[in-house]
Design an enzyme around this catalytic site. Structure first.
Site, short mmCIF file in Angstrom:
data_model
loop_
_atom_site.label_atom_id
_atom_site.label_comp_id
_atom_site.label_asym_id
_atom_site.label_seq_id
_atom_site.Cartn_x
_atom_site.Cartn_y
_atom_site.Cartn_z
N PHE A 152 0.82 -1.22 0.00
CA PHE A 152 0.00 0.00 0.00
C PHE A 152 0.85 1.27 0.00
CE2 PHE A 152 -2.56 -3.39 1.78
CZ PHE A 152 -3.77 -3.23 1.10
N LEU A 153 2.17 1.13 -0.22
CA LEU A 153 3.02 2.32 -0.14
C LEU A 153 2.64 3.33 -1.22
CD1 LEU A 153 5.21 2.24 -2.66
CD2 LEU A 153 6.36 0.61 -1.20
N ASN A 211 -7.84 0.87 -3.49
CA ASN A 211 -7.42 1.82 -4.52
C ASN A 211 -8.62 2.42 -5.25
OD1 ASN A 211 -4.75 1.78 -3.97
ND2 ASN A 211 -4.09 0.86 -5.90
N LEU A 253 -9.18 14.55 -0.69
CA LEU A 253 -10.28 15.48 -0.93
C LEU A 253 -9.76 16.76 -1.57
CD1 LEU A 253 -12.76 15.37 2.12
CD2 LEU A 253 -13.07 14.44 -0.17
N CYS A 263 -0.98 3.35 -10.49
CA CYS A 263 -1.89 2.41 -9.82
C CYS A 263 -3.37 2.67 -10.08
CB CYS A 263 -1.62 2.42 -8.32
SG CYS A 263 0.00 1.75 -7.92
P1 NAD Z 1 7.75 -1.06 -11.98
O1 NAD Z 1 7.30 -1.11 -13.38
O2 NAD Z 1 8.36 0.20 -11.44
O3 NAD Z 1 8.79 -2.23 -11.69
C1 NAD Z 1 8.61 -3.56 -12.12
C2 NAD Z 1 9.99 -4.18 -12.29
O4 NAD Z 1 9.84 -5.58 -12.55
C3 NAD Z 1 10.78 -3.60 -13.46
O5 NAD Z 1 12.03 -3.13 -13.00
C4 NAD Z 1 10.94 -4.80 -14.41
O6 NAD Z 1 12.17 -4.78 -15.13
C5 NAD Z 1 10.88 -5.98 -13.43
N1 NAD Z 1 10.55 -7.24 -14.08
C6 NAD Z 1 9.57 -7.52 -14.97
N2 NAD Z 1 9.64 -8.81 -15.35
C7 NAD Z 1 10.67 -9.38 -14.67
C8 NAD Z 1 11.24 -10.67 -14.64
N3 NAD Z 1 10.76 -11.65 -15.40
N4 NAD Z 1 12.30 -10.89 -13.85
C9 NAD Z 1 12.82 -9.87 -13.10
N5 NAD Z 1 12.32 -8.62 -13.09
C10 NAD Z 1 11.26 -8.37 -13.86
O7 NAD Z 1 6.47 -1.44 -11.10
P2 NAD Z 1 6.05 -0.91 -9.66
O8 NAD Z 1 5.50 0.46 -9.75
O9 NAD Z 1 7.13 -1.20 -8.67
O10 NAD Z 1 4.82 -1.88 -9.37
C11 NAD Z 1 4.99 -3.27 -9.13
C12 NAD Z 1 3.68 -3.84 -8.62
O11 NAD Z 1 3.34 -3.24 -7.38
C13 NAD Z 1 2.48 -3.56 -9.54
O12 NAD Z 1 1.61 -4.65 -9.49
C14 NAD Z 1 1.84 -2.34 -8.91
O13 NAD Z 1 0.46 -2.26 -9.21
C15 NAD Z 1 2.06 -2.60 -7.44
N6 NAD Z 1 2.08 -1.40 -6.62
C16 NAD Z 1 2.72 -0.28 -7.05
C17 NAD Z 1 2.75 0.84 -6.24
C18 NAD Z 1 3.45 2.11 -6.70
O14 NAD Z 1 3.27 3.14 -6.04
N7 NAD Z 1 4.23 2.07 -7.75
C19 NAD Z 1 2.15 0.81 -4.95
C20 NAD Z 1 1.54 -0.36 -4.54
C21 NAD Z 1 1.51 -1.47 -5.37
#
Ligand code: NAD
Length: 434
Positions: A152-153, A211, A253, A263
């Site tokens: 949830f960050l 979300n 808000l 997200c």
């Molecule tokens: P991101 O796109 O920044 O990072 C994903 C990483 O995964 C990339 O560096 C990519 O190279 C790597 N990757 C992809 N396939 C791979 C593989 N086969 N082996 C190794 N590495 C691989 O994504 P993110 O923003 O960190 O989000 C990741 C997940 O967390 C998503 O599901 C997102 O919805 C969720 N999430 C994101 C946030 C946010 O604020 N960004 C917050 C909560 C949850």
């Protein structure tokens, strides 16, 4: 306890670094070799306040390493987090799970002794079970459990959010998994962080339901802001009046140009798809998506109404990231708004404290880039505020006016005081305030 984190994006990198700060040995894996090389030479690929210090400290303590070799990272790990991206699938808006499934298969081959496979990526209901099937099919003798532990960050305050979360949600099926998860999060239990142990399905849905609720809340206040403009009310005061009600709360808000980011847009879409597939539509979320798309486009009308014809107008954009304190421009309202302005042949100058590299990737030579607000504003006829970075709040209206060639400021984040702006003879347009 040894941890492997697969995917070193915003979530994987922050989680890996923070778990190493708890004292665990962590190996972060990414298939992007460039990212891994940078991390190994001390360069953090994202802008996230506070991350650099913790990264440096734990690398020095040899608790944190980076590699692109998934097999060796997973072999011998007690817990493997899947933190790869789950973007919207092209064409239908479902969450694209290809990275999660690819990684699950790769992990299965390296499982060596009892291993907990934890999905930290945001994944639709049923994904945990599918991950379990994939691993079982690919390595029938693997000894493992699958856990759902959504993250949830918030970008921009990710370290604080990880270290002091409102809650930890854990979906699991065995006592063994529960024991390991409680060891992992023990430092947070000491801070009395509430933990919800539940099923895989419930845990997966908690993330989407949360979300989507926030996206609805933002759209709601944006619609109320539209109404304020029609009836002569003030949205800042309406928000304050509403937010003091503890049942409502004052977060999310703030009226603005519509939600963006990596997200909310994809997670609202994915929830609607899951709901429709299960014959239980979430029409409120569906409407929210439509309204938010309309809103981002409609912001152009606000700029147009303020000055008329936009062709050949010099427009300065302050703020490009989808929110302050991040360089992330995924689905940022700035992208839709700038694209439309460029199509209308406006001349765009842009500045953002952190997202300039991202912006260059997106807009290449379609717009001009500057390294400070002052340089960006110089000679412009219109200034548009798109992200509420603190450094913009401090801009002096008289200084802005002196630098500009015109006098129009379109403030889509309500960072300035309308009275101060108008007394400086600025043609000031904001959201939900006359
Ligand atoms: P991101 O796109 O920044 O990072 C994903 C990483 O995964 C990339 O560096 C990519 O190279 C790597 N990757 C992809 N396939 C791979 C593989 N086969 N082996 C190794 N590495 C691989 O994504 P993110 O923003 O960190 O989000 C990741 C997940 O967390 C998503 O599901 C997102 O919805 C969720 N999430 C994101 C946030 C946010 O604020 N960004 C917050 C909560 C949850």
């Amino acid at each position: 306890m040894r941890i492997a984190v697969v995917g070193t994006g915003y979530v994987g990198l922050v989680s890996g670094v923070c778990f190493s700060e708890f004292g665990f040995k962590v190996t972060c894996v990414d298939k992007d070799k460039n990212k891994i090389n940078n991390l190994n030479s001390g360069k953090i690929p994202i802008y996230e306040p506070g991350l650099e210090n913790i990264h440096e400290r734990n690398v020095a303590a040899k608790r944190l390493i980076f590699t692109s070799d998934l097999y060796s990272a997973v072999k011998g790990a007690d817990v493997v987090f899947i933190a790869v991206g789950t973007p919207s699938r092209r064409g239908d808006g479902h969450a694209d799970l290809k990275f999660v499934y690819e990684v699950s298969k790769e992990i299965s081959k390296a499982i060596d002794g009892y291993t907990l496979v934890v999905t930290k990526s945001t994944v639709p209901v049923g994904t945990g079970r599918k991950v379990k099937e994939i691993i079982k099919k690919s390595n029938p003798s693997a000894d493992f459990d699958v856990v759902s532990n959504p993250e949830f960050l918030r970008e921009g305050s990710a370290i604080e959010d990880f270290m002091r979360p409102d809650r930890i949600v854990v979906g699991l099926e065995t006592e063994r998994a529960k024991e390991i998860m409680s060891t992992l999060y023990r430092p947070l239990f000491l801070l009395e962080t509430p933990v919800i142990y539940t099923s895989l399905e419930t845990s997966e849905l908690i993330k989407y339901a949360s979300n989507a609720f926030l996206a609805v809340k933002i759209s709601y206040i944006n619609q109320i802001a539209d109404l304020c403009e029609r009836v002569g009310a003030n949205i800042d005061e309406v928000s304050k009046g509403m937010g003091l009600d503890k049942r409502i709360g004052n977060k999310f808000l703030h009226a603005g140009p519509g939600y963006g980011g990596s997200c909310f847009p994809k997670d609202t879409l994915a929830l609607v798809k899951t709901a429709n597939d299960n014959n239980s539509p979430v029409t409120i979320v569906d409407e929210t998506i439509k309204y938010n798309n309309f809103r981002k486009i409609n912001m152009l009308a606000k700029i147009q109404n303020s000055v008329g014809e936009l062709k050949n107008k010099n427009i300065s954009i302050l703020g490009l990231s989808f929110k302050p304190e991040t360089d992330d421009m995924r689905e940022s309202p700035s992208v839709d708004i700038i694209d439309q302005l460029v199509n209308l042949k406006a001349i765009i100058s842009a500045y953002d404290p952190a997202a300039m590299d991202e912006a260059k990737e997106i807009f290449s030579d379609k717009i001009k880039y500057f390294s400070s607000s002052e340089e960006c504003i110089k000679g412009s006829e219109i200034v548009v505020i798109l992200t509420e970075w603190n450094e913009f709040r401090a801009l002096d209206p008289n200084l802005i006016l002196n630098l500009m060639d015109g006098n129009t400021i379109v403030d889509l984040r309500n960072i300035f005081d309308p009275i101060a702006m108008r007394s400086a003879k600025i043609n000031y347009i904001s959201i939900g305030r006359n």
